[in-house]
Design a protein around this motif. Structure first.
Motif, short mmCIF file in Angstrom:
data_model
loop_
_atom_site.label_atom_id
_atom_site.label_comp_id
_atom_site.label_asym_id
_atom_site.label_seq_id
_atom_site.Cartn_x
_atom_site.Cartn_y
_atom_site.Cartn_z
N ALA A 223 5.87 5.66 -2.39
CA ALA A 223 5.76 5.14 -3.80
C ALA A 223 7.21 4.20 -3.94
O ALA A 223 8.18 4.96 -4.06
CB ALA A 223 5.78 6.23 -4.79
N VAL A 224 6.89 3.07 -4.10
CA VAL A 224 7.94 2.23 -4.45
C VAL A 224 7.83 1.16 -5.69
O VAL A 224 6.72 0.94 -5.67
CB VAL A 224 8.39 0.97 -3.17
CG1 VAL A 224 9.29 0.12 -3.76
CG2 VAL A 224 8.49 1.84 -1.73
N SER B 56 0.72 -1.30 0.03
CA SER B 56 -0.19 0.13 0.16
C SER B 56 0.83 1.23 -0.05
O SER B 56 1.89 1.11 0.58
CB SER B 56 -0.92 -0.02 1.33
OG SER B 56 -1.44 1.32 1.43
N SER B 57 0.24 2.21 -0.67
CA SER B 57 1.16 3.54 -0.69
C SER B 57 0.96 4.47 0.67
O SER B 57 1.60 5.42 1.06
CB SER B 57 0.70 4.49 -1.89
OG SER B 57 -0.68 4.74 -1.70
N ARG B 58 -0.26 3.98 1.41
CA ARG B 58 -0.20 4.80 2.71
C ARG B 58 0.77 4.36 3.72
O ARG B 58 0.82 2.94 3.85
CB ARG B 58 -1.70 4.37 3.09
CG ARG B 58 -2.86 5.02 2.26
CD ARG B 58 -2.76 6.38 1.93
NE ARG B 58 -3.05 7.36 3.18
CZ ARG B 58 -2.75 8.40 3.02
NH1 ARG B 58 -2.50 9.14 1.87
NH2 ARG B 58 -2.76 9.34 4.37
N GLU C 202 12.94 1.98 -7.07
CA GLU C 202 12.80 3.38 -7.06
C GLU C 202 11.71 3.98 -5.70
O GLU C 202 10.91 3.11 -5.69
CB GLU C 202 12.17 4.29 -8.22
CG GLU C 202 13.03 4.19 -9.47
CD GLU C 202 12.50 4.93 -10.60
OE1 GLU C 202 11.55 5.56 -10.53
OE2 GLU C 202 13.34 5.06 -11.55
N TYR C 203 12.27 4.89 -5.06
CA TYR C 203 11.51 5.00 -3.72
C TYR C 203 11.22 6.69 -3.84
O TYR C 203 12.03 7.28 -3.93
CB TYR C 203 12.17 4.73 -2.62
CG TYR C 203 12.98 3.33 -2.60
CD1 TYR C 203 12.31 2.33 -2.01
CD2 TYR C 203 13.94 3.02 -3.53
CE1 TYR C 203 13.11 1.06 -1.89
CE2 TYR C 203 14.61 1.75 -3.48
CZ TYR C 203 13.99 0.91 -2.56
OH TYR C 203 14.64 -0.60 -2.85
N ALA C 204 10.02 6.93 -3.77
CA ALA C 204 9.52 8.47 -3.81
C ALA C 204 8.98 8.79 -2.42
O ALA C 204 8.18 7.87 -1.86
CB ALA C 204 8.80 8.64 -5.20
N GLU C 205 8.39 10.11 -2.47
CA GLU C 205 7.85 10.40 -1.40
C GLU C 205 8.34 10.39 0.02
O GLU C 205 8.06 9.91 1.02
CB GLU C 205 6.20 10.04 -1.37
CG GLU C 205 5.46 10.40 -2.74
CD GLU C 205 5.29 11.72 -2.85
OE1 GLU C 205 5.28 12.80 -1.96
OE2 GLU C 205 5.05 12.13 -4.28
N LEU C 206 9.61 10.49 -0.03
CA LEU C 206 10.63 10.49 1.07
C LEU C 206 10.95 12.03 1.87
O LEU C 206 10.64 13.24 1.11
CB LEU C 206 11.82 9.75 0.80
CG LEU C 206 11.78 8.25 -0.21
CD1 LEU C 206 13.14 8.07 -0.35
CD2 LEU C 206 11.05 7.43 0.68
N GLU C 207 11.41 11.72 2.91
CA GLU C 207 12.04 12.91 3.79
C GLU C 207 13.54 12.97 2.98
O GLU C 207 13.79 12.27 2.07
CB GLU C 207 12.16 12.69 5.27
CG GLU C 207 11.02 12.59 6.05
CD GLU C 207 11.29 12.33 7.55
OE1 GLU C 207 12.48 12.20 7.81
OE2 GLU C 207 10.28 12.62 8.33
#
Length: 325
Positions: free
Chosen positions: A130-131, A54-56, A99-104
């Motif tokens: 987002a992975v 899940s993206s949450r 790929e890993y997004a929406e990170l600190e």
């Protein structure tokens, strides 16, 4: 290697990796196919963790690497990063990106190595993660889940106690013990070119196999002399051969399943299917040379010079991994 792998073969097509040229620390010369295959630019993956379902995700929670690899890129704002992973599948060294997004803010830098489960960063303030996986193309969520589930455990050839690498193109065998090369010898192959497909095609297969039978001494029968007094059988067909055979209607799913189980246990596989069998290493009925034969000698086996197989026989134990490429 998980038996579930066979259910997902054919879902994804990932090409041969394009290895970097030599000159960087730890990289093998590009001209040496053995070393380039055995020693990729970063330690290969020993398996992939599941892609998050899940993206949450709670803001500030840890984001971990799916597998061993290295940082390929970090976005300018430091909110996303890309990892490059190498892994082995059958006789191929393959590459995939995660790929890993929406990170600190990401503190890692391109070129840094990471290990499976290593903390890469934390989920950003929006609580969305987002992975994704990229293997020639961006995989759908379902494809990514299948990919990681099928590859939860992966082989590490350089860690094998005994490893035999065999090159069709180079007519060469190299013997490794704990990842260290100890011997290299000339070899010949089947009378017909190309990877083995079916029984009687006189071709030598490509793939990852294991030594399952050994015999030294006298061989009876009309062709006994052609063993050169030595025989080491490998468990062809393997899982990938079985998948191909199933797709081509050469074997049933039940037979494919039996082959998969036996191969994963490093045991002998089915010997009576249309895929063929009886592939291994042996000597020859006297001396031979590449110049005179072109290395095309057998009905599909790997032929060694008699002094070489006599010398190496005891160092090629049952259970040893054999990769023919």
């Amino acid at each position: 290697m998980s038996s579930r792998l066979s259910r997902y073969l054919g879902v994804l097509l990932v090409g041969w990796v394009s290895l970097p040229s030599s000159g960087q620390a730890g990289e093998a010369p590009a001209s040496d196919a053995f070393e380039a295959w055995l020693r990729p630019p970063v330690p290969p993956a020993d398996g992939f963790a599941p892609v998050p379902g899940s993206s949450r995700a709670p803001a500030g929670s840890e984001v971990r690497a799916l597998a061993h690899g290295r940082v390929e890129a970090v976005s300018p704002e430091g909110r996303s990063l890309t990892l490059e992973h190498f892994y082995y599948e059958n006789h191929e060294l393959r590459r995939v990106r995660s790929e890993y997004a929406e990170l600190e803010a990401v503190t890692l830098r391109p070129g840094e190595s990471v290990t499976r489960g290593q903390v890469l960063s934390r989920v950003g303030a929006k609580g969305r993660l987002a992975v994704s996986l990229h293997a020639g193309k961006r995989l759908s969520a379902a494809e990514a889940r299948s990919f990681t589930q099928a590859r939860a455990r992966l082989p590490l050839p350089a860690s094998e106690p005994v490893l035999l690498l065999v090159s069709h193109a180079g007519n060469e065998l190299r013997l490794y013990e704990q990842g260290r090369e100890v011997e290299r010898v000339e070899v010949g192959f089947g009378q017909a070119e190309g990877p083995k497909q079916v029984r009687g095609d006189n071709r030598t297969p490509v793939g990852m196999y294991f030594v399952v039978q050994k015999h030294r001494g006298t061989f009876t029968g009309a062709y006994g002399q052609y063993y050169g007094g030595h025989w080491l059988r490998v468990n062809y067909p393997n899982l990938w051969d079985a998948e191909r055979g199933l797709a081509q209607g050469l074997i049933t799913r039940e037979v494919r399943d039996r082959i998969a189980r036996a191969w994963e246990e490093r045991k002998a596989t089915e010997a009576s299917t249309r895929l063929g069998s009886g592939i291994g290493f042996h000597g020859w009925a006297g001396e031979w040379s590449l110049e005179e034969t072109g290395g095309r000698l057998s009905w599909g086996c790997i032929v060694m010079h008699n002094p070489d197989i006599s010398r190496l026989f005891d160092r090629m134990p049952e259970g040893a991994m054999v990769v023919i490429f």
